[in-house]
Design an enzyme around this catalytic site. Structure first.
Site, short mmCIF file in Angstrom:
data_model
loop_
_atom_site.label_atom_id
_atom_site.label_comp_id
_atom_site.label_asym_id
_atom_site.label_seq_id
_atom_site.Cartn_x
_atom_site.Cartn_y
_atom_site.Cartn_z
N HIS A 1 3.79 6.41 -6.96
CA HIS A 1 2.95 7.46 -7.55
C HIS A 1 3.72 8.77 -7.55
O HIS A 1 3.66 9.56 -8.51
CB HIS A 1 1.66 7.59 -6.75
CG HIS A 1 0.63 8.46 -7.40
ND1 HIS A 1 -0.51 8.90 -6.73
CD2 HIS A 1 0.54 9.00 -8.64
CE1 HIS A 1 -1.23 9.65 -7.53
NE2 HIS A 1 -0.62 9.73 -8.69
N HIS B 1 0.84 -1.21 0.00
CA HIS B 1 0.00 0.00 0.00
C HIS B 1 0.87 1.26 0.00
O HIS B 1 0.70 2.16 -0.84
CB HIS B 1 -0.92 -0.01 1.22
CG HIS B 1 -1.78 1.21 1.34
ND1 HIS B 1 -3.10 1.24 0.92
CD2 HIS B 1 -1.52 2.46 1.81
CE1 HIS B 1 -3.59 2.44 1.13
NE2 HIS B 1 -2.65 3.21 1.68
N GLU B 2 1.81 1.33 0.95
CA GLU B 2 2.65 2.53 1.04
C GLU B 2 3.57 2.66 -0.17
O GLU B 2 3.86 3.78 -0.61
CB GLU B 2 3.46 2.50 2.34
CG GLU B 2 2.62 2.49 3.61
CD GLU B 2 1.59 3.61 3.69
OE1 GLU B 2 1.81 4.68 3.08
OE2 GLU B 2 0.55 3.41 4.35
N HIS C 1 1.75 4.46 -2.89
CA HIS C 1 1.87 5.92 -2.75
C HIS C 1 3.23 6.40 -3.24
O HIS C 1 3.34 7.40 -3.95
CB HIS C 1 1.72 6.31 -1.27
CG HIS C 1 0.33 6.35 -0.77
ND1 HIS C 1 -0.68 7.07 -1.37
CD2 HIS C 1 -0.24 5.76 0.33
CE1 HIS C 1 -1.80 6.93 -0.68
NE2 HIS C 1 -1.56 6.14 0.34
#
Length: 646
Positions: A445, A438-439, A442
């Site tokens: 991105h 998940h991190e 980020h």
């Protein structure tokens, strides 16, 4: 190249930041004297000034989060009013605002899509910062913003202090006999007893495996009653945010919040969350009652849920988290995840040896086609002086500066995994793999941006209710057999995680997914409705209770004061925005199933996603970028499909 992380950014931190602000003010006055202002001679230098200040302050803020100390608290607290005052002054300066509008009017047709997006965002930001207000209202808005920054810091510090102040010493092994060996080893004290704290790995170990029900309630009570001092802070935050919204012409803070988001109205947000809750409630009730019945307790309580859920999962789904942990040793898991991401997006991570804020922290340079692209820092293990949870901080953003020089991006990924020692490796739960992916979603991105304008590069300028899309998309691969088999190996034998174990993991993926769904919807509805009104005192708790009564089968005890440690909305950026997790999850679920249908490493689809969503940052609205990738609108039903809810 890259600026190295300063050895001690707290040294002279206040003086350096204040000098930078002073310099910026002087340079802005010079820029305002330019007669024929343009994007190149006014906007670009203005962006450079803001960038330099941000890059100076970020290490201070970062250390305050990961190496919290009396010194960091002193420096950070001293700088908050100064930074808030400066931010308010700049964002309300009518001269800058007028200059931006004139440049947009005069040059807009000749500027590219990135530059026009920057100007449009500037204009909206100025409007939402009160640039068009009368002076007395501007002054009041500055006071509100300054006070809110102080209150948020106090809220966060109170939660951290309460987290660190609790210790539960256990001396009877009968109370610990079900706890995994690796967790017992971490909890062991020099005098032969065991210590459990509210740090997440330690708390989870006892609440999930602790045999003694009284001790489970003790540690649960301590955890859910953190932030006792925050009740009055919440009241003041809500009051000030309501006043701020009114000053800016909005009926409430929720309306102000969505002005820069994908959602087009407060009604659409509430409707979206309510619809999901209605679809999930019956299944959530069945899941809860299933565990309550299994426990055979007459008064089944929330502090029993994790313990009996783990037993149930072990018995009926053959899933024992401890059985999987030897396959998820931290170092090999991290390396495997980086290799997977590298293969998916045709990039390469190369570790670099740097002296950083903790010896466990790692740094990686990212290359694409042989070209250096960005740098990633990983700080993954729990420490007493570290804020709980998992997050990323961006430090630098990819862009072309006013001198036409290319600047590269950097970001910090922070987690709180079980700490390793000389005698014990850090063995992760599957949930930790999910969290790291998940991190990393980020992070890439931000780090894979090709945007030339800093204000919309990476995660900058992306609508808040879309920013979770890339992170949620990537986390879904934690259940991909192809991905897991690429790195999950037993840390002692080297055995690859067997197909049978992966199948069990996938089959149990949606165990209690409806309960998890309504829990997130409870948070989202509470946050959004809280900011749609002007609540205070007992009204806050009453609102939360009413939402729980309406959608959730879990009814916490009265001493549960969840809101007092809800840092996402009172000390983070999610005020009237927590719904964003589910809003973005519609996009991520839809895209994930497209990958599953075509193949995990489908070159055409992964390149499209890399070039458009990851490459274009905040250049366009995420709904438009999503359409460019798949050629259609997102399908909300894919979120329910992902959760196994009919």
């Amino acid at each position: 190249m890259f600026k190295e992380f300063p050895k001690n950014p707290l040294d002279s931190g206040v003086e350096l930041v204040e000098n930078s602000i002073k310099y910026n003010r002087e340079e802005i006055e010079k820029l305002l004297l330019i007669g024929d202002k343009s994007y190149q001679n006014f906007i670009k230098p203005l962006q450079d000034l803001e960038r330099d200040l941000n890059e100076l302050f970020t290490p201070i803020y970062h250390l305050h989060s990961v190496n919290n100390s009396d010194e960091s608290q002193k420096v950070y607290t001293a700088l908050l009013p100064t930074l808030s005052q400066y931010s308010s002054d700049i964002s309300q300066d009518e001269r800058i605002f007028q200059s931006v509008k004139e440049i947009k009017e005069r040059e807009g047709k000749n500027l590219n899509i990135e530059q026009n997006r920057v100007l449009d965002n500037y204009i909206l930001d100025f409007q939402l910062s009160g640039a068009e207000l009368e002076q007395d209202k501007k002054d009041r808005l500055k006071e509100i913003n300054s006070r809110l920054s102080q209150l948020s810091n106090s809220f966060s510090q109170n939660v951290l202090d309460d987290t660190n102040s609790f210790e539960m010493i256990v001396d009877d092994f009968e109370d610990l006999k079900e706890i995994p060996e690796s967790d017992l080893e971490s909890a062991k004290t020099e005098d032969g007893k065991w210590k459990f704290t509210l740090q997440m790995p330690s708390y989870l170990a006892y609440i999930t495996y602790g045999t003694n029900r009284e001790l489970r309630e003790k540690i649960y009570r301590a955890y859910v009653s953190r932030g006792e001092k925050n009740g009055e802070i919440i009241d003041e935050i809500l009051k000030l945010k309501f006043e701020k919204a009114n000053l800016l012409g909005f009926n409430n803070y929720a309306e102000l919040s969505i002005a820069e988001k994908m959602a087009d109205s407060t009604e659409s947000v509430v409707s979206f969350l309510t619809k999901l809750a209605e679809s999930s409630k019956r299944e959530a009730e069945r899941e809860f009652n299933e565990i309550a019945k299994y426990s055979k307790l007459d008064d089944f309580q929330p502090f029993d849920l994790a313990y009996y859920s783990e037993k149930y999962k072990k018995e009926f789904h053959s899933i024992d988290e401890e059985e999987y942990r030897p396959y998820f040793e931290q170092t090999s898991s991290v390396n495997g995840i980086l290799l997977f991401i590298g293969q998916l997006f045709q990039i390469e991570f190369k570790e670099v040896d740097l002296e950083l804020w903790n010896e466990k922290v790692q740094a990686f340079d990212i290359y694409e086609g042989g070209q250096l692209l960005s740098r990633l820092y990983l700080d993954l293990e729990a420490r007493k002086d570290k804020r709980g949870g998992a997050w990323i901080n961006d430090w630098h953003s990819h862009h072309i500066d006013s001198n036409s020089d290319r600047r590269l991006a950097t970001a910090f990924v922070v987690c709180n995994f079980p700490p390793s020692s000389e005698t014990s490796p850090s063995l992760l739960r599957h949930y930790d793999i999910h969290t790291l992916l998940h991190e990393m979603g980020h992070a890439i991105h931000h780090l894979l941006s090709r945007v030339k304008e800093i204000d919309i590069s990476g995660t900058n300028g992306v609508e808040w209710d879309a920013v979770e899309f890339p992170s949620q998309f990537l986390e879904n691969f934690s259940y991909s057999k192809e991905v897991l088999k690429s790195f999950a190996k037993h840390h002692q034998t080297g055995e690859v995680l067997p197909d049978e174990m992966i199948d069990r993991l996938i089959n149990a993926k949606n165990f209690q997914s409806a309960l998890q769904m309504v829990r997130q919807l409870e948070f989202g509805l509470f946050d959004f409705k809280l900011h749609m009104g002007n609540y205070s005192g007992d009204e806050v708790q009453n609102l939360l209770d009413s939402i729980r009564e309406e959608i959730s089968p879990v009814k916490p005890p009265k001493y549960n004061k969840f809101q007092n440690s809800f840092s996402h909305i009172f000390a983070g950026g999610y005020s009237a925005g927590y719904y964003s997790y589910k809003w973005a999850e519609v996009l991520s679920a839809d895209l994930f199933y497209e990958f599953m249908d075509r193949g995990v490493f489908d070159r055409e689809l992964s390149q499209k996603y890399r070039d458009i969503v990851l490459g274009m940052g905040g250049t366009e609205s995420m709904k438009d970028l999503f359409f460019k990738v798949l050629g259609r609108e997102p399908d909300e039903n894919q979120l329910l499909r992902l959760s196994g809810i009919k």
